[in-house]
Design a protein around this motif. Structure first.
Motif, PDB file in Angstrom:
ATOM      1  N   LEU A  57       9.664  -3.976   4.692  1.00  0.00           N
ATOM      2  CA  LEU A  57       8.225  -4.250   5.329  1.00  0.00           C
ATOM      3  C   LEU A  57       7.496  -5.333   4.406  1.00  0.00           C
ATOM      4  N   PHE A  85       6.529   8.393  11.894  1.00  0.00           N
ATOM      5  CA  PHE A  85       5.809   7.467  11.083  1.00  0.00           C
ATOM      6  C   PHE A  85       6.962   6.427  10.537  1.00  0.00           C
ATOM      7  N   ILE A  86       7.950   6.761  10.022  1.00  0.00           N
ATOM      8  CA  ILE A  86       8.673   6.021   9.350  1.00  0.00           C
ATOM      9  C   ILE A  86       9.602   5.257  10.255  1.00  0.00           C
ATOM     10  N   ARG A 113       5.013  -7.139   6.530  1.00  0.00           N
ATOM     11  CA  ARG A 113       4.189  -6.186   7.252  1.00  0.00           C
ATOM     12  C   ARG A 113       3.354  -5.386   6.653  1.00  0.00           C
ATOM     13  N   PRO A 114       2.475  -5.779   5.884  1.00  0.00           N
ATOM     14  CA  PRO A 114       1.580  -4.728   4.737  1.00  0.00           C
ATOM     15  C   PRO A 114       1.076  -3.430   5.426  1.00  0.00           C
ATOM     16  N   LEU A 115       0.594  -3.665   6.811  1.00  0.00           N
ATOM     17  CA  LEU A 115      -0.093  -2.614   7.464  1.00  0.00           C
ATOM     18  C   LEU A 115       0.882  -1.614   7.821  1.00  0.00           C
ATOM     19  N   ASP A 116       2.111  -1.930   8.108  1.00  0.00           N
ATOM     20  CA  ASP A 116       3.273  -1.033   8.515  1.00  0.00           C
ATOM     21  C   ASP A 116       3.482  -0.378   7.194  1.00  0.00           C
ATOM     22  N   TRP A 151       2.722   6.634   4.571  1.00  0.00           N
ATOM     23  CA  TRP A 151       1.961   7.809   4.918  1.00  0.00           C
ATOM     24  C   TRP A 151       2.675   8.962   5.351  1.00  0.00           C
ATOM     25  N   GLY A 152       3.944   8.382   6.370  1.00  0.00           N
ATOM     26  CA  GLY A 152       4.908   9.390   7.054  1.00  0.00           C
ATOM     27  C   GLY A 152       5.586   9.951   5.756  1.00  0.00           C
ATOM     28  N   LEU A 153       5.966   9.063   4.620  1.00  0.00           N
ATOM     29  CA  LEU A 153       6.803   9.583   3.553  1.00  0.00           C
ATOM     30  C   LEU A 153       5.725  10.724   2.837  1.00  0.00           C
ATOM     31  N   MET A 166       0.795   4.899   0.438  1.00  0.00           N
ATOM     32  CA  MET A 166      -0.181   6.160   0.580  1.00  0.00           C
ATOM     33  C   MET A 166       0.508   7.295   0.048  1.00  0.00           C
ATOM     34  N   LEU A 208       1.818   0.793   5.063  1.00  0.00           N
ATOM     35  CA  LEU A 208       0.847   1.708   5.072  1.00  0.00           C
ATOM     36  C   LEU A 208       1.287   3.191   5.984  1.00  0.00           C
ATOM     37  N   LEU A 209       1.656   2.657   7.147  1.00  0.00           N
ATOM     38  CA  LEU A 209       2.039   3.910   7.958  1.00  0.00           C
ATOM     39  C   LEU A 209       3.123   4.606   7.664  1.00  0.00           C
ATOM     40  N   ALA A 210       4.393   3.595   7.116  1.00  0.00           N
ATOM     41  CA  ALA A 210       5.514   4.293   6.823  1.00  0.00           C
ATOM     42  C   ALA A 210       5.373   5.143   5.429  1.00  0.00           C
ATOM     43  N   ILE A 224       0.703  -1.195  -0.048  1.00  0.00           N
ATOM     44  CA  ILE A 224       0.004  -0.046   0.024  1.00  0.00           C
ATOM     45  C   ILE A 224       0.701   1.163   0.058  1.00  0.00           C
ATOM     46  N   GLY A 261       6.340  12.959   9.905  1.00  0.00           N
ATOM     47  CA  GLY A 261       6.527  11.920   9.034  1.00  0.00           C
ATOM     48  C   GLY A 261       7.791  11.047   9.123  1.00  0.00           C
TER      49      GLY A 261
END
Lengths: 308, 379
Positions: free
Chosen positions: A105, B333-334, A108-111, A117-119, A47, A113-115, A45, B330
């Motif tokens: 990752l 998160f990462i 860990r697909p859900l992770d 999103w941070g990007l 994001m 997503l979070l990473a 994913i 950000g």
């Protein structure tokens, strides 16, 4: 709600809204194609996909400014170079992101997503710092201005047609790349059975990296095409990301044809309803119907018989 | 009974709850002025959501990106009651239709919409704060989990629902207050909630509710259900083959998380004095996930500390360096995902807890015979 219009007016309303829907469809398809490759094929994913698209848009903006400044005579053709540059930049950035982040990752697909999103937050703030919070637009060359009268009630804008042509070219390109080339065969092999693909000598890591980078590259081209019909701001990408994910999921994640079909359905429904309802209600209704259908048929419109 | 009690609340967990209670109910009120304390109260109302996410995501493996929906529903229910109380015919006499909320009057509504009517009653409102989000969560989760949809798909669908609700609230300005939300809330049953005294009382009420929810979460975590959730997260098929209906457990934990979020939303409205769609959409929902991730997705205590730390950082940074904050968030998160998947709680259990227990042990053993060993083990 149809009562106050005559039959011929209704036809042209549907035709005009249908055409507006076709432009929206092109944007959806361009964004969703990249996502369908990354999410549908790799199960990742991303994001930050919208931000990759916006990067392509900003590159186009920069190129158009450069051409206007230094190569006035070539200005009418700047778009093709901009598109190439947009593809290359997002491709390289995509490869880098895959190498530095995504590959750790995959389990860990859900992770992911979070990473990602941070990007996307980092990229948004980066655009805001570099290009400012205001939306920017490119100057279109003369041959893209104006519109083409189809009948005396219906007019179609030329830049819209151009974006559609690009969409068709890219879709055909992706189709050949995925289903008719050796490389696409390797990608599909890795998707279906990673260990086996590795055992027969496919370099799975390299396939992953190029696939991800290519998805990002297509997003960049999408952004480049996007500048033809709209202006670009730091958060423009985020506006589309939910719709695009729904398009991909609704179409059946692993099917390119499904992606295109669902992009068509969603965009046409939305733009036709927009004329009769307010814009926000049209969007709410479309999304609700899509979510409703997905609850009843989670595998999407077109699906391969594979459980991931 | 005593054994049951001990397995539900081991000594170390009881200590952690006590420590947290002392921190938020004694240390913070004594060391901060009411403005800062009210901010902490706002953070703590997010902690309810993070707590729900620990159960739902950390234990159940269900990542919901739509917790803002439930937070918002709870908050809006509370806000609707307060708004109706604030718009008595006397207070709104200058409107063209007195007795309805001001934003409805601005949008040319002449009568109160039917779904606003029941919110005149406080007991209905309190019930609705829990029931409306839970029913909503129930419908979503039954539709998804009974068809064995989970993981990434669930995350995307919940995110889409958050987007839909936000667009709906903003679009239906006359019924919901639009993008400004429901503002200018004044009294609760005639009691002014804007005074400093009321803010103190509401803060303590929020703390008590949070600790109550913490006990519920602890109970779920230590019960058979909690163990089943972990088993399901790790190998769903094996649990299913053992004869359990997996989807029911998932539905339950998702509804529980929704209820927690809704309570948090109501607490938010009471303490901050308004509710708006900015706390419902995609961005706040995903930020709430990061509160939980920073605290440690497997630790109900970590989630609360994580919420406090991230929000404190957000307030501090966005006050002084607004540009840097998004870069920081950000990177957070990462960084949390790549380097510290267990969050603050993971850091605590790997680095601090062993040293602490060693230290306690050495204190205990050192007391009677040899005091010399304490110096070594402490370092």
């Amino acid at each position: 709600m149809f009562a106050e219009y005559t039959a011929s007016e209704l036809t042209s309303i549907f035709a005009m809204q249908g055409f507006a829907g076709l432009i929206l469809f092109s944007v959806f398809v361009l964004m969703a194609l990249g996502l369908a490759i990354i999410f549908g094929q790799m199960g990742v994913i991303n994001m930050a996909h919208g931000e990759f698209m916006i990067l392509g848009a900003y590159i186009t903006y920069l190129t158009s400014n450069l051409f206007a400044e230094y190569a006035e005579s070539l200005f009418s053709g700047y778009f093709f170079i901009a598109m190439l540059l947009a593809f290359l930049t997002t491709f390289v950035l995509g490869a880098f992101v895959e190498w530095s982040m995504i590959r750790h990752l995959y389990k860990r697909p859900l992770d992911t997503l979070l990473a990602t999103w941070g990007l996307s937050l980092i990229l948004q703030q980066f655009y805001r710092t570099v290009f400012g919070a205001r939306e920017v637009g490119v100057t279109l060359p003369d041959w893209l201005m104006g519109s083409y009268p189809l009948t005396d009630l219906i007019e179609v804008p030329i830049n819209g047609i151009f974006v559609m042509v690009i969409t068709i070219c890219i879709s055909v390109g992706v189709y050949f790349w995925m289903y008719r080339s050796r490389w696409g065969g390797q990608v599909r092999a890795v998707v279906q059975n990673r260990e086996m693909a590795g055992a027969v000598g496919i370099n799975t890591e390299k396939v992953d990296r190029i696939t991800f980078a290519l998805g990002c590259g297509i997003a960049g081209v999408a952004g480049s095409a996007f500048t033809m019909i709209g202006s670009t701001g730091p958060t423009s990408g985020q506006l589309y990301i939910v719709d695009t994910f729904l398009v991909v999921v609704f179409g059946g994640a692993a099917s390119l044809l499904g992606t295109i079909a669902s992009a068509f359905t969603i965009s046409q429904a939305q733009s036709t309803m927009e004329f009769f309802l307010s814009g926000s209600m049209a969007k709410v209704l479309t999304l609700l119907v899509v979510v409703g259908i997905l609850m009843l048929r989670p595998q999407g419109l077109f699906s391969l018989k594979i459980r991931h | 009974m005593s054994y049951g009690m001990r397995s539900f609340l081991p000594k170390s967990d009881a200590m952690k709850i006590l420590l947290l209670a002392v921190l938020i109910m004694v240390v913070f009120p004594l060391s901060m002025d009411i403005f800062r304390l009210n901010l902490v109260g706002k953070y703590l109302s997010y902690a309810f959501v993070a707590l729900g996410l620990v159960l739902c995501w950390g234990y159940g493996g269900i990542l919901s990106l739509g917790q803002g929906v439930f937070f918002g529903l709870g908050g809006y229910c509370m806000a609707m009651f307060l708004k109706l109380e604030a718009s008595t015919p006397e207070a709104t006499a200058i409107q063209s239709t007195p007795g309805i909320p001001d934003f409805m009057d601005w949008n040319q509504l002449t009568a109160l919409p039917w779904f606003w009517e029941p919110f005149h009653s406080l007991s209905f409102t309190v019930a609705a704060i829990i029931i409306v989000p839970v029913i909503f969560a129930f419908i979503i989760s039954v539709a998804m989990f009974k068809r064995r949809v989970g993981g990434v798909y669930f995350a995307i669908i919940t995110q889409a629902i958050a987007a839909i609700l936000t667009i709906l609230i903003i679009g239906q300005q006359g019924y919901t207050g639009g993008v400004n939300g429901i503002t200018d809330l004044r009294t609760l049953k005639g009691w002014d909630i804007r005074t400093d005294e009321a803010k103190y009382i509401l803060y303590f009420f929020c703390c008590i509710m949070l600790i109550g929810c913490l006990f519920v979460a602890q109970y779920v975590r230590k019960s058979k259900l909690g163990r089943l959730l972990v088993a399901m997260r790790d190998k769903e098929d094996r649990v299913r083959f053992s004869g359990y209906d997996v989807s029911n457990f998932k539905i339950f934990v998702f509804c529980l998380a929704a209820a927690f979020s809704a309570i948090g939303g109501a607490m938010f409205t009471l303490q901050v004095g308004f509710m708006s769609p900015t706390f419902v959409g995609i961005v706040p929902s995903i930020e709430m996930v990061i509160f939980c991730a920073v605290g440690g997705r497997l630790s109900i205590f970590g989630a609360i500390y994580g919420t406090l730390v991230v929000n404190w950082a957000k307030t501090t940074f966005s006050e002084s360096f607004p540009e840097l904050w998004l870069f920081g968030l950000g990177a957070l998160f990462i960084g949390v995902v790549l380097a510290f998947p267990q969050g603050l709680a993971g850091l605590y259990t790997t680095w601090i807890e062993p040293r602490l227990s060693q230290w306690f042990k050495s204190l205990r053993s050192a007391r009677p015979p040899m005091p010399s060993t304490t110096a070594d083990s402490r370092s």
